[in-house]
Design an enzyme around this catalytic site. Structure first.
Site, PDB file in Angstrom:
ATOM      1  N   GLU A  90     -15.024 -34.319 -21.468  1.00  0.00           N
ATOM      2  CA  GLU A  90     -13.754 -33.580 -21.476  1.00  0.00           C
ATOM      3  C   GLU A  90     -13.568 -32.835 -20.161  1.00  0.00           C
ATOM      4  O   GLU A  90     -12.461 -32.774 -19.629  1.00  0.00           O
ATOM      5  CB  GLU A  90     -13.731 -32.581 -22.629  1.00  0.00           C
ATOM      6  CG  GLU A  90     -13.700 -33.201 -23.994  1.00  0.00           C
ATOM      7  CD  GLU A  90     -13.695 -32.153 -25.073  1.00  0.00           C
ATOM      8  OE1 GLU A  90     -12.646 -31.988 -25.725  1.00  0.00           O
ATOM      9  OE2 GLU A  90     -14.736 -31.485 -25.264  1.00  0.00           O
ATOM     10  N   TYR A 109      11.373 -16.569 -17.466  1.00  0.00           N
ATOM     11  CA  TYR A 109      10.501 -17.522 -18.153  1.00  0.00           C
ATOM     12  C   TYR A 109       9.998 -18.623 -17.235  1.00  0.00           C
ATOM     13  O   TYR A 109       8.996 -19.274 -17.538  1.00  0.00           O
ATOM     14  CB  TYR A 109      11.128 -18.079 -19.431  1.00  0.00           C
ATOM     15  CG  TYR A 109      12.547 -18.551 -19.342  1.00  0.00           C
ATOM     16  CD1 TYR A 109      12.854 -19.814 -18.865  1.00  0.00           C
ATOM     17  CD2 TYR A 109      13.581 -17.735 -19.772  1.00  0.00           C
ATOM     18  CE1 TYR A 109      14.167 -20.250 -18.804  1.00  0.00           C
ATOM     19  CE2 TYR A 109      14.900 -18.167 -19.721  1.00  0.00           C
ATOM     20  CZ  TYR A 109      15.180 -19.419 -19.231  1.00  0.00           C
ATOM     21  OH  TYR A 109      16.474 -19.857 -19.167  1.00  0.00           O
ATOM     22  N   GLU A 113     -10.003 -21.283 -27.539  1.00  0.00           N
ATOM     23  CA  GLU A 113      -9.880 -19.880 -27.913  1.00  0.00           C
ATOM     24  C   GLU A 113      -9.919 -18.991 -26.673  1.00  0.00           C
ATOM     25  O   GLU A 113      -9.130 -18.046 -26.544  1.00  0.00           O
ATOM     26  CB  GLU A 113     -11.012 -19.465 -28.877  1.00  0.00           C
ATOM     27  CG  GLU A 113     -10.940 -20.111 -30.239  1.00  0.00           C
ATOM     28  CD  GLU A 113     -11.608 -21.481 -30.339  1.00  0.00           C
ATOM     29  OE1 GLU A 113     -11.894 -21.895 -31.477  1.00  0.00           O
ATOM     30  OE2 GLU A 113     -11.833 -22.144 -29.298  1.00  0.00           O
ATOM     31  N   LYS A 136      -4.605 -28.942 -28.683  1.00  0.00           N
ATOM     32  CA  LYS A 136      -5.387 -30.017 -28.074  1.00  0.00           C
ATOM     33  C   LYS A 136      -5.058 -31.259 -28.898  1.00  0.00           C
ATOM     34  O   LYS A 136      -5.633 -31.480 -29.964  1.00  0.00           O
ATOM     35  CB  LYS A 136      -6.866 -29.664 -28.149  1.00  0.00           C
ATOM     36  CG  LYS A 136      -7.782 -30.564 -27.410  1.00  0.00           C
ATOM     37  CD  LYS A 136      -9.206 -30.011 -27.532  1.00  0.00           C
ATOM     38  CE  LYS A 136     -10.086 -30.535 -26.455  1.00  0.00           C
ATOM     39  NZ  LYS A 136     -11.425 -29.929 -26.520  1.00  0.00           N
TER      40      LYS A 136
END
Length: 122
Positions: free
Chosen positions: A21, A53, A73, A99
């Site tokens: 990954e 934004y 997290e 994910k």
């Protein structure tokens, strides 16, 4: 409380516990909800009374694409922390990191981490 939501932002990052990954990377989807008062912006039609934004997008992009996290997290926490630090008019932020293709040999619609952080009051 008023809210600005940026949803479905897509970035390429190298986050995950598995070495492949970190090496190959993958797409991540990010949503942020920014709770802040928008009444003055609504009355004045002036950007200075709200959040730009486009700037938020680039802050999130820099965090997602700028370094590697083992856990989404931790990625989510860093996004929330940076947005609260950068914009003092944000009272509360919710960050959702998806994910969509975790490295499991099963089919499902991905893994989502959602955190909510409030500005600390004195």
């Amino acid at each position: 409380m008023d809210k600005i939501t940026l949803s479905g932002m897509q970035f390429f990052g190298n986050h995950g516990v598995f070495p492949e990954e970190n090496k190959l990377g993958q797409r991540f989807n990010v949503d942020v909800e920014l709770m802040l008062p928008l009444n003055q912006a609504g009355r004045t039609d002036e950007l200075e009374h709200t959040i730009n934004y486009a700037e938020v997008f680039y802050i999130v992009k820099e965090i997602v694409e700028g370094r590697t996290y083992k856990l989404i997290e931790a990625l989510s926490e860093n996004i929330a922390s940076e947005l609260l630090q950068t914009y003092t008019n944000i009272i509360e932020v919710t960050v959702r990191v998806i994910k969509p293709h975790p490295p499991f040999p099963v089919l499902f619609n991905g893994v989502t981490v959602e955190i909510n952080r409030k500005r600390a009051t004195e």
